[in-house]
Design a protein around this motif. Sequence first.
Motif, PDB file in Angstrom:
ATOM      1  N   ASN A  94       3.842  19.250 -24.931  1.00 17.00           N
ATOM      2  CA  ASN A  94       4.451  20.580 -25.047  1.00 17.00           C
ATOM      3  C   ASN A  94       4.802  20.895 -26.498  1.00 17.00           C
ATOM      4  O   ASN A  94       4.635  22.033 -26.954  1.00 17.00           O
ATOM      5  CB  ASN A  94       5.700  20.663 -24.173  1.00 17.00           C
ATOM      6  CG  ASN A  94       5.368  20.669 -22.688  1.00 17.00           C
ATOM      7  OD1 ASN A  94       4.272  21.052 -22.297  1.00 17.00           O
ATOM      8  ND2 ASN A  94       6.308  20.231 -21.870  1.00 17.00           N
ATOM      9  N   ASP A  97       1.605  21.771 -28.179  1.00 16.11           N
ATOM     10  CA  ASP A  97       1.159  23.112 -27.800  1.00 16.11           C
ATOM     11  C   ASP A  97       1.987  24.187 -28.495  1.00 16.11           C
ATOM     12  O   ASP A  97       1.450  25.202 -28.957  1.00 16.11           O
ATOM     13  CB  ASP A  97       1.251  23.290 -26.283  1.00 16.11           C
ATOM     14  CG  ASP A  97       0.195  22.492 -25.544  1.00 16.11           C
ATOM     15  OD1 ASP A  97      -0.844  22.174 -26.158  1.00 16.11           O
ATOM     16  OD2 ASP A  97       0.410  22.185 -24.353  1.00 16.11           O
ATOM     17  N   ALA A  98       3.298  23.969 -28.572  1.00 10.33           N
ATOM     18  CA  ALA A  98       4.172  24.948 -29.221  1.00 10.33           C
ATOM     19  C   ALA A  98       3.826  25.099 -30.700  1.00 10.33           C
ATOM     20  O   ALA A  98       3.811  26.212 -31.243  1.00 10.33           O
ATOM     21  CB  ALA A  98       5.632  24.550 -29.051  1.00 10.33           C
ATOM     22  N   LEU A 100       0.900  24.521 -32.065  1.00 14.17           N
ATOM     23  CA  LEU A 100      -0.380  25.216 -32.161  1.00 14.17           C
ATOM     24  C   LEU A 100      -0.224  26.715 -31.908  1.00 14.17           C
ATOM     25  O   LEU A 100      -0.823  27.543 -32.600  1.00 14.17           O
ATOM     26  CB  LEU A 100      -1.377  24.617 -31.168  1.00 14.17           C
ATOM     27  CG  LEU A 100      -1.894  23.215 -31.494  1.00 14.17           C
ATOM     28  CD1 LEU A 100      -2.679  22.652 -30.315  1.00 14.17           C
ATOM     29  CD2 LEU A 100      -2.772  23.238 -32.744  1.00 14.17           C
ATOM     30  N   ASP A 101       0.604  27.057 -30.925  1.00 13.14           N
ATOM     31  CA  ASP A 101       0.816  28.471 -30.615  1.00 13.14           C
ATOM     32  C   ASP A 101       1.474  29.212 -31.775  1.00 13.14           C
ATOM     33  O   ASP A 101       1.206  30.394 -32.008  1.00 13.14           O
ATOM     34  CB  ASP A 101       1.672  28.620 -29.356  1.00 13.14           C
ATOM     35  CG  ASP A 101       0.937  28.190 -28.095  1.00 13.14           C
ATOM     36  OD1 ASP A 101      -0.305  28.132 -28.134  1.00 13.14           O
ATOM     37  OD2 ASP A 101       1.605  27.896 -27.084  1.00 13.14           O
ATOM     38  N   GLY A 102       2.342  28.496 -32.500  1.00 14.91           N
ATOM     39  CA  GLY A 102       3.068  29.139 -33.582  1.00 14.91           C
ATOM     40  C   GLY A 102       2.378  29.080 -34.930  1.00 14.91           C
ATOM     41  O   GLY A 102       2.856  29.670 -35.910  1.00 14.91           O
ATOM     42  N   ASP A 104      -0.156  29.755 -37.959  1.00 13.57           N
ATOM     43  CA  ASP A 104      -0.955  30.851 -38.487  1.00 13.57           C
ATOM     44  C   ASP A 104      -2.444  30.497 -38.372  1.00 13.57           C
ATOM     45  O   ASP A 104      -2.857  29.377 -38.707  1.00 13.57           O
ATOM     46  CB  ASP A 104      -0.591  31.095 -39.956  1.00 13.57           C
ATOM     47  CG  ASP A 104      -1.451  32.161 -40.594  1.00 13.57           C
ATOM     48  OD1 ASP A 104      -1.162  33.339 -40.386  1.00 13.57           O
ATOM     49  OD2 ASP A 104      -2.414  31.781 -41.302  1.00 13.57           O
TER      50      ASP A 104
END
Length: 273
Positions: A94, A97-98, A100-102, A104
């Motif tokens: 998690n 993933d967080a 990677l999601d955040g 740029d």
Amino acid sequence: MDIAEDGVRDVCTDAVFERGERYLAESRIHEIHRVDSTVTAVVSGSHQYDVRVELATDGFAPWCDCPYDGPGACKHVVAVLLRCVDDPPSDEGNQLDAALDGADADELRAFLRDELVTDADLRDRFLARVGEPTRQSVDELRTSIDRRFEETNPEYHVVFVPIDFTQWFDLANEYRDQGRYASAATVYRALIESLDDNMERVDGAYDHFSRAFSRALDGYVDCVATAERDADAITDAVAFLNERATSGTPFLAEHFEKAAVELREKLGEQSDE
């Protein structure tokens, strides 16, 4: 992801299970991490050993770089699995993933490109993932696999400990997932040739190397049969297997012969279509 003690017992002998319990009780496990179902750890024994297990896979797909050559998993793997039974490490997936999601998009692309420039193995897997055919020949792949044998025990010709072939099996699996069976067959053939030619050097961990050879040979046969609808291509593969049966490591000859028969049967099935 829950695992039970009975499942751990299924992958090792009773004696190894007891040693694994002792290693866990002695706090010999260090640097344990989990991302999704993959657990990696360092376990101290006579040396520091790297361990990897897959909790979501039947039998846990255990790997350890210790010289254990007995049936089933080693005590270092068992200790790590038992730790996962009693006190599983938190999943870092998690957090990954967080991040990677955040990230740029441009920074992420720049980071990935920098890593791909300097890491040829990662670059091969990336290219396979995005659908590119293999850029390496059997001989080129063989060179890198052979080098692993040389690096394992540089002072002597003999290899006493397991060698981790995961990067090549992962590469082959990536090609298979993308439907590029000919590229996967190229990787499997490089593994087959290197293992066959270096098997005489092995003086320990025989089960490990035998399993790797069988896995590569099975993968090669499956991929050739799937990829090549050309009878001539399958005939060439059969010739390769027959040649290895007579010129390679004697105790592997039967495996090559059986693989050749299986491919000939595939050729016959195509002729009937």
